[in-house]
Write an enzyme that holds these catalytic residues in place. Structure first.
Site, PDB file in Angstrom:
ATOM      1  N   SER A 116       0.673  -1.154   0.200  1.00  0.00           N
ATOM      2  CA  SER A 116      -0.207   0.050   0.362  1.00  0.00           C
ATOM      3  C   SER A 116       0.721   1.278  -0.255  1.00  0.00           C
ATOM      4  O   SER A 116       1.534   0.939   0.385  1.00  0.00           O
ATOM      5  CB  SER A 116      -1.267  -0.107   1.708  1.00  0.00           C
ATOM      6  OG  SER A 116      -1.491   1.697   1.405  1.00  0.00           O
ATOM      7  N   CYS A 118       0.591   3.540   2.042  1.00  0.00           N
ATOM      8  CA  CYS A 118       0.521   3.845   3.147  1.00  0.00           C
ATOM      9  C   CYS A 118       2.166   3.128   4.235  1.00  0.00           C
ATOM     10  O   CYS A 118       2.449   3.472   5.100  1.00  0.00           O
ATOM     11  CB  CYS A 118      -0.450   2.871   4.534  1.00  0.00           C
ATOM     12  SG  CYS A 118      -2.483   3.687   3.840  1.00  0.00           S
ATOM     13  N   TYR A 147      -1.314  -0.213  10.141  1.00  0.00           N
ATOM     14  CA  TYR A 147      -1.761  -1.218   8.708  1.00  0.00           C
ATOM     15  C   TYR A 147      -0.506  -0.866   7.906  1.00  0.00           C
ATOM     16  O   TYR A 147       0.345  -1.166   7.554  1.00  0.00           O
ATOM     17  CB  TYR A 147      -2.592  -0.365   8.655  1.00  0.00           C
ATOM     18  CG  TYR A 147      -2.798  -0.663   6.807  1.00  0.00           C
ATOM     19  CD1 TYR A 147      -3.350  -1.623   6.709  1.00  0.00           C
ATOM     20  CD2 TYR A 147      -2.896   0.046   5.832  1.00  0.00           C
ATOM     21  CE1 TYR A 147      -3.853  -2.105   4.836  1.00  0.00           C
ATOM     22  CE2 TYR A 147      -2.919  -0.237   4.337  1.00  0.00           C
ATOM     23  CZ  TYR A 147      -3.827  -1.309   3.864  1.00  0.00           C
ATOM     24  OH  TYR A 147      -4.081  -1.715   3.127  1.00  0.00           O
ATOM     25  N   LYS A 151       2.721  -3.355   6.246  1.00  0.00           N
ATOM     26  CA  LYS A 151       3.351  -3.768   5.587  1.00  0.00           C
ATOM     27  C   LYS A 151       4.081  -3.615   4.478  1.00  0.00           C
ATOM     28  O   LYS A 151       4.837  -4.208   3.768  1.00  0.00           O
ATOM     29  CB  LYS A 151       2.210  -2.291   3.859  1.00  0.00           C
ATOM     30  CG  LYS A 151       0.447  -2.721   3.976  1.00  0.00           C
ATOM     31  CD  LYS A 151       0.457  -3.910   3.583  1.00  0.00           C
ATOM     32  CE  LYS A 151      -1.202  -3.640   2.971  1.00  0.00           C
ATOM     33  NZ  LYS A 151      -2.113  -5.193   2.640  1.00  0.00           N
ATOM     34  N   GLU A 189     -15.809   2.053   4.773  1.00  0.00           N
ATOM     35  CA  GLU A 189     -15.311   2.576   2.867  1.00  0.00           C
ATOM     36  C   GLU A 189     -14.357   3.779   3.259  1.00  0.00           C
ATOM     37  O   GLU A 189     -13.535   4.111   3.533  1.00  0.00           O
ATOM     38  CB  GLU A 189     -16.582   2.750   2.677  1.00  0.00           C
ATOM     39  CG  GLU A 189     -17.011   3.918   4.013  1.00  0.00           C
ATOM     40  CD  GLU A 189     -17.602   3.863   5.231  1.00  0.00           C
ATOM     41  OE1 GLU A 189     -17.403   2.459   5.105  1.00  0.00           O
ATOM     42  OE2 GLU A 189     -18.657   4.394   6.004  1.00  0.00           O
ATOM     43  N   LYS A 190     -13.359   3.171   1.400  1.00  0.00           N
ATOM     44  CA  LYS A 190     -12.730   4.560   1.576  1.00  0.00           C
ATOM     45  C   LYS A 190     -13.059   5.989   1.333  1.00  0.00           C
ATOM     46  O   LYS A 190     -14.441   5.762   0.788  1.00  0.00           O
ATOM     47  CB  LYS A 190     -11.560   4.094   0.527  1.00  0.00           C
ATOM     48  CG  LYS A 190     -11.183   3.492   1.656  1.00  0.00           C
ATOM     49  CD  LYS A 190      -9.917   2.585   0.802  1.00  0.00           C
ATOM     50  CE  LYS A 190      -9.363   1.398   1.248  1.00  0.00           C
ATOM     51  NZ  LYS A 190      -7.936   1.790   1.027  1.00  0.00           N
TER      52      LYS A 190
END
Ligand code: NAD
Length: 322
Positions: A116, A118, A147, A151, A189-190
């Site tokens: 990601s 992120c 998160y 990753k 949801e995003k």
């Protein structure tokens, strides 16, 4: 014909990937831990297995008899979820670790990991107008807490499985992915789906006011699902993409501009109530696509407006038909 396993096949991106691989004629095993009725797509002619891939034995079952693994399984969601569920997000490390171990034992020929944006260091993303993120911007490391650390660690695990054990791994750093059939309510949801839902709600109720998280000036790029599915396979099958690579759109917008586009699609104007203490993530983030262009001669191209038209229309149908 090659047999491919898609971990997280019951999820949003996994569902589209399974559908596309199946349509290309591959034998597919789709694995997820949610009950089948909660999968985004359940396709006929696919071997659908419900297994918790945090468990090593489940990973062994998942990869048995397959040649390639796409790992899209993770406990994740939008900012509202990842800022408040850091331990759960980090526990996904068990999925990728055990899948890699099982893949090595089963002599899997290629392994894909969905990382990601992120993973990128916070200090590179503190203004909405900063230059787009290149792959080197992940280090020195200061990723999204929880998160993003998971990753980054799992990316590194893939790299060392290649170096030490010869397992071919491919890693894509997805930037926000959106489209029909995605999660649009419930807390995971995003932004694109959430804005579509809020504007549909405003249109259906006649109350033309929506809440926006933050001041709306945070910037992002949003990648349409078809581009993500195509890019994922291009990266998996490439012989030149040997290190983590951006897979995202480079069409940068602020959240206010995203709302402008959805307003135009819906044909209404809404009053915006800014919730400044809501989860917002980094201030600005875009995908630098120089590397993917150089190595694959390709990058996501669906204009945001076109992808949002399809997404809005799907969310509208879901809410109207209730
Ligand atoms: P998603 O939540 O819809 O799909 C993930 C799937 O993994 C879910 O169906 C979930 O049930 C499954 N899963 C979670 N834990 C599991 C377990 N222990 N065993 C088996 N299955 C398990 O999310 P998505 O949007 O489809 O994302 C797919 C991948 O792409 C994830 O790894 C995610 O972190 C990554 N990613 C997504 C985006 C995005 O914008 N959607 C952006 C960056 C990275």
């Amino acid at each position: 014909m090659k047999k491919i396993v898609v971990a997280g096949g019951g999820g949003f991106i996994g569902g589209f990937l399974v559908a596309d691989l199946k349509q290309k004629g591959y034998l597919i095993r789709s694995v997820d831990y949610k009950p089948l009725k909660e999968w985004h797509q359940v396709l006929e002619g696919v071997e659908n297995l419900v297994l918790d891939l945090r468990d090593r034995g489940a990973c062994e079952k998942a990869v048995q008899g397959c040649e390639e693994v796409y790992n899209l399984a993770a406990d994740m969601g939008g900012m509202g979820f990842i800022e408040t569920h850091k331990a759960e997000c980090m526990l996904s490390v068990l999925i990728n670790t055990h899948l890699l171990m099982a893949a090595k034992e089963a002599k899997i020929s290629r392994f894909f990991y969905s990382s990601s944006a992120c993973v990128y260091a916070a200090q590179k993303q503190f203004r909405p107008d900063l230059t787009a993120l290149t792959e080197e911007d992940a280090y020195p490391a200061m990723p999204e807490d929880g998160y993003g650390w998971e990753k980054l660690f799992s990316e590194r695990m893939c790299r060392h499985f290649t170096e030490d054990f010869g397992l071919i791994t491919r890693v894509a750093r997805y930037h926000n992915v959106y489209g029909p059939l995605g999660t649009f309510e419930g807390g995971r949801e995003k932004a694109p789906a959430a804005i579509c839902r809020k504007i549909v709600q405003a249109k259906l109720s006649g109350k033309h006011e929506i809440e926006i998280w933050g001041d709306g000036e945070q910037s992002r790029s949003f990648q349409y699902i078809d581009d993500c599915v195509m890019g994922t396979q291009k990266i998996m099958n490439s012989d030149s993409v040997t290190m983590p690579i951006n897979l995202g759109s480079s069409e940068l917008v602020t959240i206010n501009q995203l709302v402008d586009i959805v307003e135009r699609i819906a044909g209404i104007k809404v009053k915006r109530a800014y919730k400044l203490d809501a989860p917002k993530g980094v201030r600005g983030r875009n995908s630098d696509n120089t590397l993917i262009q150089k190595l694959l001669g390709w990058e996501p191209t669906t204009p945001l407006k076109n992808g949002l038209e399809k997404t809005y229309s799907w969310v509208y149908d879901q809410m109207k038909n209730r």
